[in-house]
Motif scaffolding. Structure first.
Motif, PDB file in Angstrom:
ATOM      1  N   TYR A 584     -17.779   3.444  -6.370  1.00 37.31           N
ATOM      2  CA  TYR A 584     -18.554   2.183  -5.517  1.00 37.31           C
ATOM      3  C   TYR A 584     -18.776   1.035  -5.503  1.00 37.31           C
ATOM      4  O   TYR A 584     -18.694   0.112  -4.585  1.00 37.31           O
ATOM      5  CB  TYR A 584     -19.710   3.113  -4.724  1.00 37.31           C
ATOM      6  N   ARG A 585     -19.487   0.977  -6.740  1.00 35.26           N
ATOM      7  CA  ARG A 585     -20.506  -0.268  -7.143  1.00 35.26           C
ATOM      8  C   ARG A 585     -18.565  -1.117  -7.320  1.00 35.26           C
ATOM      9  O   ARG A 585     -18.881  -2.561  -6.841  1.00 35.26           O
ATOM     10  CB  ARG A 585     -20.469  -0.170  -8.656  1.00 35.26           C
ATOM     11  N   LEU A 586     -17.857  -0.344  -7.988  1.00 37.76           N
ATOM     12  CA  LEU A 586     -16.807  -1.439  -7.801  1.00 37.76           C
ATOM     13  C   LEU A 586     -15.844  -1.573  -6.691  1.00 37.76           C
ATOM     14  O   LEU A 586     -15.801  -3.327  -7.404  1.00 37.76           O
ATOM     15  CB  LEU A 586     -15.483  -0.892  -9.077  1.00 37.76           C
ATOM     16  N   SER A 587     -15.530  -0.948  -5.804  1.00 31.79           N
ATOM     17  CA  SER A 587     -15.492  -0.838  -4.713  1.00 31.79           C
ATOM     18  C   SER A 587     -15.519  -2.311  -3.914  1.00 31.79           C
ATOM     19  O   SER A 587     -15.160  -3.189  -3.188  1.00 31.79           O
ATOM     20  CB  SER A 587     -15.532  -0.086  -4.152  1.00 31.79           C
ATOM     21  N   ASN A 588     -17.162  -2.596  -4.135  1.00 30.70           N
ATOM     22  CA  ASN A 588     -18.145  -3.631  -3.136  1.00 30.70           C
ATOM     23  C   ASN A 588     -17.648  -4.719  -4.042  1.00 30.70           C
ATOM     24  O   ASN A 588     -18.034  -5.597  -3.618  1.00 30.70           O
ATOM     25  CB  ASN A 588     -19.709  -3.105  -3.024  1.00 30.70           C
ATOM     26  N   ASN A 589     -17.945  -5.109  -5.281  1.00 32.89           N
ATOM     27  CA  ASN A 589     -17.624  -5.712  -6.304  1.00 32.89           C
ATOM     28  C   ASN A 589     -16.604  -6.585  -6.118  1.00 32.89           C
ATOM     29  O   ASN A 589     -15.945  -7.741  -5.708  1.00 32.89           O
ATOM     30  CB  ASN A 589     -17.913  -5.781  -7.642  1.00 32.89           C
ATOM     31  N   ILE A 590     -14.820  -6.035  -5.572  1.00 30.05           N
ATOM     32  CA  ILE A 590     -13.296  -6.453  -5.014  1.00 30.05           C
ATOM     33  C   ILE A 590     -14.366  -6.875  -3.449  1.00 30.05           C
ATOM     34  O   ILE A 590     -13.260  -8.019  -3.773  1.00 30.05           O
ATOM     35  CB  ILE A 590     -12.973  -5.040  -4.984  1.00 30.05           C
ATOM     36  N   SER A 591     -14.726  -5.995  -3.228  1.00 28.37           N
ATOM     37  CA  SER A 591     -14.857  -6.315  -1.328  1.00 28.37           C
ATOM     38  C   SER A 591     -15.947  -7.794  -1.413  1.00 28.37           C
ATOM     39  O   SER A 591     -15.689  -9.133  -1.042  1.00 28.37           O
ATOM     40  CB  SER A 591     -15.878  -5.768  -0.374  1.00 28.37           C
ATOM     41  N   ASP A 592     -16.394  -8.141  -2.300  1.00 28.29           N
ATOM     42  CA  ASP A 592     -17.682  -8.821  -2.525  1.00 28.29           C
ATOM     43  C   ASP A 592     -16.340 -10.194  -2.983  1.00 28.29           C
ATOM     44  O   ASP A 592     -16.352 -11.802  -2.670  1.00 28.29           O
ATOM     45  CB  ASP A 592     -18.668  -8.900  -3.314  1.00 28.29           C
ATOM     46  N   PHE A 593     -15.969  -9.745  -3.831  1.00 32.30           N
ATOM     47  CA  PHE A 593     -14.864 -11.421  -4.275  1.00 32.30           C
ATOM     48  C   PHE A 593     -13.662 -11.914  -3.711  1.00 32.30           C
ATOM     49  O   PHE A 593     -13.333 -12.190  -3.326  1.00 32.30           O
ATOM     50  CB  PHE A 593     -14.239 -10.274  -5.655  1.00 32.30           C
ATOM     51  N   ARG A 594     -13.323 -10.658  -3.087  1.00 31.34           N
ATOM     52  CA  ARG A 594     -12.384 -11.424  -2.106  1.00 31.34           C
ATOM     53  C   ARG A 594     -13.222 -12.279  -0.652  1.00 31.34           C
ATOM     54  O   ARG A 594     -12.204 -12.718  -0.436  1.00 31.34           O
ATOM     55  CB  ARG A 594     -11.598 -10.045  -0.934  1.00 31.34           C
ATOM     56  N   MET A 595     -14.496 -11.751  -0.274  1.00 35.97           N
ATOM     57  CA  MET A 595     -14.618 -12.333   0.253  1.00 35.97           C
ATOM     58  C   MET A 595     -14.866 -13.764   0.229  1.00 35.97           C
ATOM     59  O   MET A 595     -14.407 -15.389   1.034  1.00 35.97           O
ATOM     60  CB  MET A 595     -15.733 -11.703   1.434  1.00 35.97           C
ATOM     61  N   GLN A 596     -15.669 -13.787  -1.077  1.00 35.43           N
ATOM     62  CA  GLN A 596     -15.358 -15.161  -1.420  1.00 35.43           C
ATOM     63  C   GLN A 596     -14.231 -15.942  -1.676  1.00 35.43           C
ATOM     64  O   GLN A 596     -14.241 -17.510  -1.892  1.00 35.43           O
ATOM     65  CB  GLN A 596     -16.172 -15.241  -3.148  1.00 35.43           C
ATOM     66  N   ARG A 597     -13.282 -14.994  -2.338  1.00 35.15           N
ATOM     67  CA  ARG A 597     -11.876 -15.778  -2.215  1.00 35.15           C
ATOM     68  C   ARG A 597     -11.203 -16.745  -1.317  1.00 35.15           C
ATOM     69  O   ARG A 597     -11.448 -17.742  -0.462  1.00 35.15           O
ATOM     70  CB  ARG A 597     -10.615 -15.031  -2.353  1.00 35.15           C
TER      71      ARG A 597
END
Length: 617
Positions: A584-597
């Motif tokens: 769950y945390r990894l999925s959240n991190n990936i979503s945040d990173f994609r949004m920042q990108r």
């Protein structure tokens, strides 16, 4: 006529001013390029003279009373790199639908529902003829005629078909048509026609060799631009030489020519006037010069190579036989029937008379003959006293005195023409000086504007330099952003690979958990079976102590196995929960990173677009 400029402003603006001098504001309206209506440079209230035609320019207040319609920009025919000559040729020879529509719409706006009488024009304009045909109105083509003072009676052209080219005489089919048009006319003999229209003596040179004469013309006149049949001055000289087997030529420049003939293909003529030139030659060649008409009137052979009103009577023309067989009819039809006395130019009564019904050539001949005779009578009355004085002083040397008087008379006429020309040129010089003064003011204004614009250009160059520096900095920033984006892309790729590995491990753990659950379920079923068996055994019989001990030992062992299984299940469940939280945390991190990108990329795109806009400015 749309705007045509041969170096001195709108070409036919003086025609508009002359028409204003002849017609009242309620009698005439004007359609032209808007530059014809610019008030600057118009000599309001002054007396003007153009080619012997004199009139008084209207005052500024009267000028403003005339209704005027400016042709729209879309109807102006000069486009691109087209020269004045090319534009002029197109206007004189080609129907332009846009121009014709603009003329028709302008006419309707000026007429305001009323029926007009006619269009007046100073040159051929097929687009005007097209508009006039749509409106059901005739077109009157005017121009200065070929005979002009002081040596001849001033004449004009008044033609419903065209002027210079596409004229009525050029369209007379044959001798029979001319006879029919002149039926009932009072014909006068050729000498009488010459005496009526020529105010001098024509004395061809006797004894000496007379050359072939060639009369050149103004290079950018409509006669040459549109109606020369492809013959220019150089071709004319060679045609004249060829037609006369290489005979020596006497070449006369036009007084208004831009280029001066200096010799080689013939001797340059230095005669003071056209009649003196004709006295030196035995035949005249020209494209369509008015000198040909003078030669026709004076009985000198001529050849016309272009399209003109006189070309039909030239050798090879449709009326060549009429000119040779019945010179009386030919001269009366052309000079007295077709040509019009210049005092009828813009004469309201005459124009109304010509428009009231179709006038035959004989009717025109009758009216023109009366006007020319009146002019001749007035001229003879003015000269009568001087002639009587000259004859009375001759005595026995009368014939010598007559010759001297005739020579003096010609000189007087020439001096009068030169005086008129000098007065006109002085007015032209004064007008040019005013224009030069205005141009000097405009030059000073432009120089000031140029200085201001130079400062503005300097400031813009500095601003451009600063912008370039700013753009260089932004390019470095964009490069850094692109590097950072690439690094983030690599990190995202690694995280996605780690996520895939954890998902695989989780799938393996889930499979193991399923096996353990199956094993535990089997063990629980065995325990339950053993409990049931123990109860059964306890109830059925009394077991030995040894068997009871073994049974208890087995039950305890099975209990321990069950506890171990339950502990193992708890651990697996905890590990599963931990893995799910990590996922769950990894999925959240990936979503945040994609949004920042996405945000970074949007900022980079906005910056690139701003830089492109700044470069264009």
């Amino acid at each position: 006529m749309p705007y045509i400029d041969r170096g001195s402003g709108p070409l036919y603006r003086w025609v508009m001013l002359a028409q204003m001098a002849a017609f009242e504001p309620h009698e005439i309206a004007f359609i032209a390029d808007e530059r014809y209506f610019v008030e600057e440079g118009i000599p309001f209230g002054e007396s003007l003279s153009v080619s012997g035609y004199s009139f008084t320019c209207p005052s500024l207040s009267k000028f403003r009373l005339y209704e005027k319609h400016s042709l729209p920009e879309s109807a102006r025919s000069q486009t691109g790199n087209e020269s004045h000559i090319e534009t002029f040729h197109r206007l004189l020879t080609t129907e332009d639908i846009a121009l014709s529509s603009a003329i028709r719409e302008g006419s309707q706006a000026l007429l305001k529902g009323e029926k007009g009488k006619a269009f007046l024009t100073w040159c051929n304009c097929p687009s005007l003829r097209l508009a006039a045909r749509d409106l059901g109105l005739p077109v009157i083509h005017n121009e200065f005629g070929p005979l002009r003072a002081p040596l001849f009676s001033n004449t004009i052209y008044f033609d419903f078909m065209g002027v210079n080219g596409n004229t009525t005489p050029a369209n007379w089919r044959d001798e029979a048509e001319v006879r029919n048009l002149m039926q009932g006319a009072e014909l006068i003999d050729p000498d009488a026609v010459r005496r009526l229209l020529f105010h001098g003596e024509f004395s061809p040179r006797q004894g000496a060799v007379r050359r072939i004469g060639v009369a050149l013309q103004v290079e950018d006149d409509s006669n040459i631009i549109a109606y020369s049949n492809g013959v220019d001055s150089l071709r004319l000289l060679h045609k004249a030489r060829t037609a006369n087997h290489g005979a020596h030529l006497l070449v006369r420049n036009h007084p208004g020519a831009h280029f001066e003939y200096k010799g080689f293909l013939g001797v340059k003529d230095t005669s003071p006037d056209s009649v003196a030139f004709l006295e030196k030659v035995c035949e005249v060649h020209s494209i369509n010069s008015s000198v040909l008409c003078e030669a026709f009137l004076l009985g000198l052979p001529y050849r016309s190579y272009g399209d003109s009103a006189i070309s039909a009577f030239s050798p090879g023309g449709r009326l060549d036989s009429l000119a040779s067989k019945d010179r009386t009819l030919a001269l009366n039809a052309f000079f007295l029937g077709y040509l019009v006395p210049s005092e009828m130019l813009f004469n309201k009564d005459y124009y109304e008379w010509r428009l009231s019904k179709h006038r035959t050539l004989a009717e025109c001949h009758e009216r023109h003959l009366a006007i020319f005779r009146g002019q001749k009578h007035r001229l003879e009355r003015m000269q009568g006293a001087r002639e009587e004085a000259a004859i009375s002083t001759c005595g026995e040397n009368g014939s010598q005195c007559d010759a001297e008087w005739l020579s003096n008379r010609r000189q007087d006429l020439q001096m009068q023409a030169m005086s008129n020309e000098l007065a006109w040129r002085r007015k032209s010089v004064a007008l040019l000086e005013e224009q030069i003064s205005e141009l000097s003011k405009r030059v000073n204004t432009l120089e000031n504007e140029l200085s201001v614009r130079a400062d503005a250009i300097s400031w813009l160059e500095q601003a451009l330099q600063r912008s370039n520096q700013f753009l260089d900095q932004k390019e470095v920033t964009i490069a850094e952003l692109r590097t950072h984006i690439n690094e983030r892309n690599d990190a995202v790729t690694w995280l996605e690979s780690q996520l895939d590995a954890h998902r695989s491990e989780l799938d393996t753990t889930r499979a193991s958990l399923s096996e353990l659950r199956f094993y535990l379920a089997n063990r629980l079923e065995a325990i339950e079976w053993l409990d049931s068996q123990r109860q059964s055994l306890a109830e059925a019989c009394a077991l030995s102590d040894k068997q009871q001990v073994q049974l208890r030992s087995e039950i305890e062992r099975m209990t321990e196995i069950t506890k171990d299984a339950e502990s193992k299940c708890a651990e697996i469940a905890a590990e599963k929960e931990s893995l799910e939280r990590m996922l769950y945390r990894l999925s959240n991190n990936i979503s945040d990173f994609r949004m920042q990108r996405i945000v970074r990329i949007s900022e980079a795109l906005r910056l690139a677009k701003w830089m492109e806009t700044h470069e264009n400015e």
